[in-house]
Design a protein around this motif. Sequence first.
Motif, PDB file in Angstrom:
ATOM      1  N   SER A 197       5.543   4.620   2.267  1.00 28.43           N
ATOM      2  CA  SER A 197       6.015   5.836   2.902  1.00 28.43           C
ATOM      3  C   SER A 197       6.899   5.559   4.107  1.00 28.43           C
ATOM      4  CB  SER A 197       4.817   6.696   3.340  1.00 28.43           C
ATOM      5  OG  SER A 197       4.093   6.039   4.377  1.00 28.43           O
TER       6      SER A 197
ATOM      7  N   THR B   1       0.827  -1.199   0.000  1.00 31.85           N
ATOM      8  CA  THR B   1       0.000   0.000   0.000  1.00 31.85           C
ATOM      9  C   THR B   1       0.860   1.248   0.000  1.00 31.85           C
ATOM     10  OG1 THR B   1      -0.091   0.163   2.403  1.00 31.85           O
ATOM     11  CG2 THR B   1      -1.730  -1.254   1.332  1.00 31.85           C
ATOM     12  N   GLU B   2       0.204   2.395  -0.296  1.00 32.41           N
ATOM     13  CA  GLU B   2       0.918   3.665  -0.275  1.00 32.41           C
ATOM     14  C   GLU B   2       1.492   3.950   1.103  1.00 32.41           C
ATOM     15  OE1 GLU B   2       2.762   6.433  -2.045  1.00 32.41           O
ATOM     16  OE2 GLU B   2       1.107   5.646  -3.217  1.00 32.41           O
TER      17      GLU B   2
ATOM     18  N   GLN C 158       6.642  13.810  -1.774  1.00 35.23           N
ATOM     19  CA  GLN C 158       7.576  13.316  -2.793  1.00 35.23           C
ATOM     20  C   GLN C 158       8.154  14.447  -3.636  1.00 35.23           C
ATOM     21  OE1 GLN C 158       5.734  10.240  -5.166  1.00 35.23           O
ATOM     22  NE2 GLN C 158       5.066   9.066  -3.377  1.00 35.23           N
TER      23      GLN C 158
ATOM     24  N   GLN D  54       9.816   7.904  -5.263  1.00 34.62           N
ATOM     25  CA  GLN D  54       9.432   6.879  -4.294  1.00 34.62           C
ATOM     26  C   GLN D  54       9.840   5.525  -4.863  1.00 34.62           C
ATOM     27  OE1 GLN D  54       7.716   7.004  -1.047  1.00 34.62           O
ATOM     28  NE2 GLN D  54       8.716   5.005  -1.211  1.00 34.62           N
TER      29      GLN D  54
ATOM     30  N   ARG E 123       2.236   6.937 -10.899  1.00 33.02           N
ATOM     31  CA  ARG E 123       2.712   5.715 -10.258  1.00 33.02           C
ATOM     32  C   ARG E 123       2.884   5.935  -8.761  1.00 33.02           C
ATOM     33  NH1 ARG E 123       6.251   2.092 -14.060  1.00 33.02           N
ATOM     34  NH2 ARG E 123       6.667   1.164 -12.019  1.00 33.02           N
ATOM     35  N   THR E 124       2.648   4.867  -8.007  1.00 33.76           N
ATOM     36  CA  THR E 124       2.830   4.964  -6.553  1.00 33.76           C
ATOM     37  C   THR E 124       4.262   4.696  -6.138  1.00 33.76           C
ATOM     38  OG1 THR E 124       2.181   2.644  -6.304  1.00 33.76           O
ATOM     39  CG2 THR E 124       0.453   4.325  -6.062  1.00 33.76           C
ATOM     40  N   SER E 125       5.017   3.969  -6.965  1.00 38.44           N
ATOM     41  CA  SER E 125       6.422   3.718  -6.657  1.00 38.44           C
ATOM     42  C   SER E 125       7.121   3.191  -7.906  1.00 38.44           C
ATOM     43  CB  SER E 125       6.578   2.707  -5.513  1.00 38.44           C
ATOM     44  OG  SER E 125       6.186   1.415  -5.933  1.00 38.44           O
TER      45      SER E 125
ATOM     46  N   VAL F   8       0.843  12.438  -3.084  1.00 39.23           N
ATOM     47  CA  VAL F   8       1.753  12.379  -1.930  1.00 39.23           C
ATOM     48  C   VAL F   8       2.682  13.586  -2.031  1.00 39.23           C
ATOM     49  CG1 VAL F   8       3.344  10.937  -0.599  1.00 39.23           C
ATOM     50  CG2 VAL F   8       1.647   9.863  -2.097  1.00 39.23           C
TER      51      VAL F   8
ATOM     52  N   ASN G 153       4.399  11.793  -7.132  1.00 41.91           N
ATOM     53  CA  ASN G 153       2.969  11.559  -7.260  1.00 41.91           C
ATOM     54  C   ASN G 153       2.233  12.692  -6.539  1.00 41.91           C
ATOM     55  OD1 ASN G 153       0.262  10.622  -6.841  1.00 41.91           O
ATOM     56  ND2 ASN G 153       0.968   8.529  -7.236  1.00 41.91           N
TER      57      ASN G 153
END
Length: 438
Positions: free
Chosen positions: A7, A2-3, A75, A172, A140-142, A72, A69
């Motif tokens: 983190s 998950t996000e 970042q 990230q 993208r989340t990562s 977030v 992103n």
Amino acid sequence: MTESDLSQPPTRDLCGTMLVHRRLLNESTTYRSRRAVIENRALQYERGRRSPARTDVVTIPVVVHVVHNPAVPAQNIGDDQVHSQIAVLNRDFRAANPDLDKVPEVWRPLVADARIEFRLAALDPEGEPTDGIVRVPTGRTSFGFDDAVKSSASGGSDPWPTDEYLNVWVCQLGGGLLGYAQFPGGPPQTDGVVILHSAFGTTGTAAPPFDGGRTATHEIGHWLDLYHIWGDDDGACSSDDKVADTPNQADANTGSPVFPHVSCGNGPHGDMFVNYMDYTDDAAMFMFTRGQSKRMDACLEGARASFLVASGALTAPSPSAPSPSAPSPSAAGGPVRDGTAPGGITQQAAMPGPSHWPAPAAAPGVTGTAGTTGATAADAATVPAQPGPDGHGGPGGHAGPDGEVGRLLRDSERLAAEVLKEIRTVIDMVGGGDRPGG
């Protein structure tokens, strides 16, 4: 994952450089051939068959791609965090870091000033003014170590010309990665280093124990052809980092070990866990060795010789407005030129560090001012150096900046020609060409 999981700061320093290296070795015979040439040159420097040609500092133009992103906001790191990282690099690669006095006494004579500095680019590839920071939003989340962050087509940011700029992507990263680099000899479109935003610089989102800027020092060490100090042999003690003055050790060290930490029968002094190419916490790594510096010289005078030529990406800062990418020593703890280092360490001109530490012998060859002027190759070729006592421009002469650039250009062309010849020889031996899995 998950996000919220992404983190969380990593609990261990994990570098993906060797994963990238092994992937490229498996995918490309050209990469294998180039690496053979690069290793051959490094071995010649290691054994004294070749000596470094440059005697002065080379300045590397840097572009930082902040890939973030928007969901977030953390970042999208601030300019001050980027500048803090440049300041750390300039201290670490010049042996001007204030924690240098924490190096165990037995290794202090080995501490090296690599004579490499970094400055955010002042001009972009089109010649337009820039602050050297590119901000690119992504959905993208990562990212992983598959180089997706290096291309806009996969949600990242396209590199600037990699023979003119050191491209650094800050984003990230997933999977516990702090960063990764590409060794010299790889594809130009993916050349550079990638750093987790919370392991970049010393302020902003930088989080302990990786808030000292040493992840970038480590990864740029790889970019300049340094291996992990333990040789990545999973504790077998059968491989090393191809540098003679770093003790062989069993595996990576993490955290903050207590000296001595013995492995692979390397007592009484044990592992050099204070080296930037180990996996210790940022607050526990302090040095490159002379052997590592010599290997970086081989890289800069071989595969990365383009960075020895004065680059139009760097311009002199305005007298009334110093460049924020080249912070003053008093403001940002950068290299001090008046003989003292941050933290009260007295420095010698030839080798920053305590005054009683021995300085390396001066290497013969050209005096490098690469990256410090805006002169073009054409300008350099038409402005001769003033002759020295022997009638030639050189170490004995009084060459002005343009003359020095001209000599650097000619030396770079010679080195590049040597490398191309070596590459052709090896490619002829293996049949040449890229063959996936070949």
